[in-house]
Design a protein around this motif. Structure first.
Motif, mmCIF file in Angstrom:
data_model
loop_
_atom_site.group_PDB
_atom_site.id
_atom_site.type_symbol
_atom_site.label_atom_id
_atom_site.label_comp_id
_atom_site.label_asym_id
_atom_site.label_seq_id
_atom_site.Cartn_x
_atom_site.Cartn_y
_atom_site.Cartn_z
ATOM 1 N N ILE A 14 -1.229 2.779 26.544
ATOM 2 C CA ILE A 14 -1.265 3.872 25.566
ATOM 3 C C ILE A 14 0.055 3.917 24.799
ATOM 4 O O ILE A 14 0.073 4.088 23.575
ATOM 5 N N GLY A 15 1.150 3.732 25.505
ATOM 6 C CA GLY A 15 2.455 3.670 24.840
ATOM 7 C C GLY A 15 2.546 2.501 23.873
ATOM 8 O O GLY A 15 3.097 2.625 22.765
ATOM 9 N N TRP A 16 2.007 1.373 24.273
ATOM 10 C CA TRP A 16 1.990 0.186 23.421
ATOM 11 C C TRP A 16 1.193 0.468 22.146
ATOM 12 O O TRP A 16 1.621 0.114 21.041
ATOM 13 N N SER A 17 0.052 1.115 22.287
ATOM 14 C CA SER A 17 -0.758 1.472 21.118
ATOM 15 C C SER A 17 -0.012 2.451 20.212
ATOM 16 O O SER A 17 -0.073 2.345 18.980
ATOM 17 N N THR A 18 0.669 3.392 20.812
ATOM 18 C CA THR A 18 1.444 4.358 20.032
ATOM 19 C C THR A 18 2.524 3.643 19.224
ATOM 20 O O THR A 18 2.709 3.919 18.032
ATOM 21 N N ALA A 19 3.219 2.714 19.855
ATOM 22 C CA ALA A 19 4.241 1.935 19.148
ATOM 23 C C ALA A 19 3.623 1.132 18.009
ATOM 24 O O ALA A 19 4.204 1.016 16.923
ATOM 25 N N PHE A 20 2.439 0.593 18.238
ATOM 26 C CA PHE A 20 1.729 -0.176 17.211
ATOM 27 C C PHE A 20 1.376 0.717 16.018
ATOM 28 O O PHE A 20 1.557 0.323 14.860
ATOM 29 N N ILE A 21 0.911 1.915 16.294
ATOM 30 C CA ILE A 21 0.561 2.858 15.229
ATOM 31 C C ILE A 21 1.811 3.242 14.432
ATOM 32 O O ILE A 21 1.799 3.252 13.198
ATOM 33 N N ILE A 22 2.881 3.560 15.129
ATOM 34 C CA ILE A 22 4.116 3.967 14.456
ATOM 35 C C ILE A 22 4.673 2.823 13.618
ATOM 36 O O ILE A 22 5.092 3.014 12.475
ATOM 37 N N SER A 23 4.654 1.622 14.154
ATOM 38 C CA SER A 23 5.118 0.449 13.410
ATOM 39 C C SER A 23 4.280 0.230 12.150
ATOM 40 O O SER A 23 4.818 -0.051 11.082
ATOM 41 N N THR A 24 2.983 0.382 12.279
ATOM 42 C CA THR A 24 2.089 0.211 11.132
ATOM 43 C C THR A 24 2.354 1.287 10.087
ATOM 44 O O THR A 24 2.452 0.987 8.891
ATOM 45 N N LEU A 25 2.501 2.525 10.507
ATOM 46 C CA LEU A 25 2.768 3.617 9.572
ATOM 47 C C LEU A 25 4.117 3.426 8.886
ATOM 48 O O LEU A 25 4.241 3.670 7.683
ATOM 49 N N ASP A 26 5.105 2.960 9.640
ATOM 50 C CA ASP A 26 6.423 2.705 9.052
ATOM 51 C C ASP A 26 6.343 1.644 7.958
ATOM 52 O O ASP A 26 6.953 1.782 6.895
ATOM 53 N N LYS A 27 5.576 0.590 8.201
ATOM 54 C CA LYS A 27 5.404 -0.458 7.186
ATOM 55 C C LYS A 27 4.609 0.059 5.992
ATOM 56 O O LYS A 27 4.873 -0.314 4.852
ATOM 57 N N LEU A 28 3.655 0.932 6.250
ATOM 58 C CA LEU A 28 2.830 1.489 5.173
ATOM 59 C C LEU A 28 3.688 2.366 4.262
ATOM 60 O O LEU A 28 3.537 2.351 3.046
ATOM 61 N N ARG A 29 4.606 3.117 4.833
ATOM 62 C CA ARG A 29 5.482 3.982 4.043
ATOM 63 C C ARG A 29 6.606 3.204 3.392
ATOM 64 O O ARG A 29 7.205 3.656 2.433
ATOM 65 N N GLY A 30 6.915 1.996 3.986
ATOM 66 C CA GLY A 30 8.033 1.163 3.605
ATOM 67 C C GLY A 30 8.263 0.962 2.196
ATOM 68 O O GLY A 30 9.190 0.855 1.542
ATOM 69 N N ARG B 244 0.844 -1.196 0.000
ATOM 70 C CA ARG B 244 0.000 0.000 0.000
ATOM 71 C C ARG B 244 0.875 1.240 0.000
ATOM 72 O O ARG B 244 2.047 1.208 0.346
ATOM 73 N N THR B 245 0.285 2.338 -0.359
ATOM 74 C CA THR B 245 0.977 3.624 -0.309
ATOM 75 C C THR B 245 0.185 4.560 0.595
ATOM 76 O O THR B 245 -0.932 4.254 1.002
ATOM 77 N N VAL B 246 0.792 5.694 0.900
ATOM 78 C CA VAL B 246 0.095 6.686 1.712
ATOM 79 C C VAL B 246 -0.787 7.509 0.769
ATOM 80 O O VAL B 246 -0.424 8.576 0.308
ATOM 81 N N ASP B 247 -1.933 6.943 0.463
ATOM 82 C CA ASP B 247 -2.932 7.595 -0.365
ATOM 83 C C ASP B 247 -4.233 7.597 0.438
ATOM 84 O O ASP B 247 -4.214 7.401 1.660
ATOM 85 N N LEU B 248 -5.339 7.804 -0.220
ATOM 86 C CA LEU B 248 -6.614 7.855 0.499
ATOM 87 C C LEU B 248 -6.867 6.552 1.256
ATOM 88 O O LEU B 248 -7.293 6.576 2.410
ATOM 89 N N ARG B 249 -6.571 5.423 0.633
ATOM 90 C CA ARG B 249 -6.780 4.133 1.308
ATOM 91 C C ARG B 249 -5.865 3.996 2.532
ATOM 92 O O ARG B 249 -6.291 3.510 3.577
ATOM 93 N N GLY B 250 -4.628 4.439 2.400
ATOM 94 C CA GLY B 250 -3.707 4.400 3.532
ATOM 95 C C GLY B 250 -4.164 5.304 4.669
ATOM 96 O O GLY B 250 -4.077 4.942 5.847
ATOM 97 N N ILE B 251 -4.670 6.468 4.316
ATOM 98 C CA ILE B 251 -5.180 7.407 5.324
ATOM 99 C C ILE B 251 -6.402 6.806 6.024
ATOM 100 O O ILE B 251 -6.528 6.897 7.245
ATOM 101 N N LEU B 252 -7.274 6.171 5.250
ATOM 102 C CA LEU B 252 -8.448 5.523 5.849
ATOM 103 C C LEU B 252 -8.031 4.362 6.759
ATOM 104 O O LEU B 252 -8.628 4.165 7.823
ATOM 105 N N THR B 253 -7.012 3.631 6.355
ATOM 106 C CA THR B 253 -6.505 2.541 7.194
ATOM 107 C C THR B 253 -5.998 3.095 8.519
ATOM 108 O O THR B 253 -6.329 2.577 9.589
#
Length: 146
Positions: free
Chosen positions: A130-146, A50-59
């Protein structure tokens, strides 16, 4: 001597119950993260395509919303526990205190001394989750941009 023994027993009970609540909440959070990952198809191979497009933003928006719901559920679990042990008489009061503790805001209510350690433990649990969730979000975003 009896008063000191009574206080030590009460402290031991609070610590035992706190440990149980920590276990339950970390299990709930683990299941929540796994469930969110499955629902949103957050597997690394899928995200990298995936890319950071509308679908990525919705994800990512869906991810944030679903994690918010997981945290609300966890706050409600603490609130129900506070009701069950009689710390609060109304769910709204228990929920307000729980949200305040979980988010480390620190607003206090008329919390009985016999159970005050639970509020501090909830703050620590909330901070970690909350920190765990933040790490999960960052990890997901990193893979999405990957």
């Amino acid at each position: 001597m009896i008063e000191a023994d009574s206080k030590a027993l009460a402290l031991g009970l609070q610590l035992l119950i706190s440990g149980g609540l920590v276990l339950v909440l970390t299990l709930v959070h683990s299941l929540g993260l796994l469930g969110v990952g499955k629902v949103l198809h957050l597997e690394p191979d899928v995200l990298r395509k995936r890319t950071v497009d509308l679908r990525g933003i919705l994800t990512m928006s869906s991810l944030g919303t679903m994690l918010f719901a997981v945290h609300i559920f966890e706050i409600a679990l603490f609130a129900w526990f506070y009701l069950a042990i009689g710390v609060f008489g109304e769910f709204e009061d228990a929920l307000f205190f729980s949200a305040s503790a979980y988010t480390t805001l620190g607003l206090t209510a008329n919390f009985p001394e016999a159970w005050r350690l639970l509020g501090a433990v909830e703050a620590l649990v909330g901070f970690v989750l909350i920190g765990w969730s933040t790490a999960f979000i960052i990890s997901t975003l990193d893979k999405l941009r990957g």
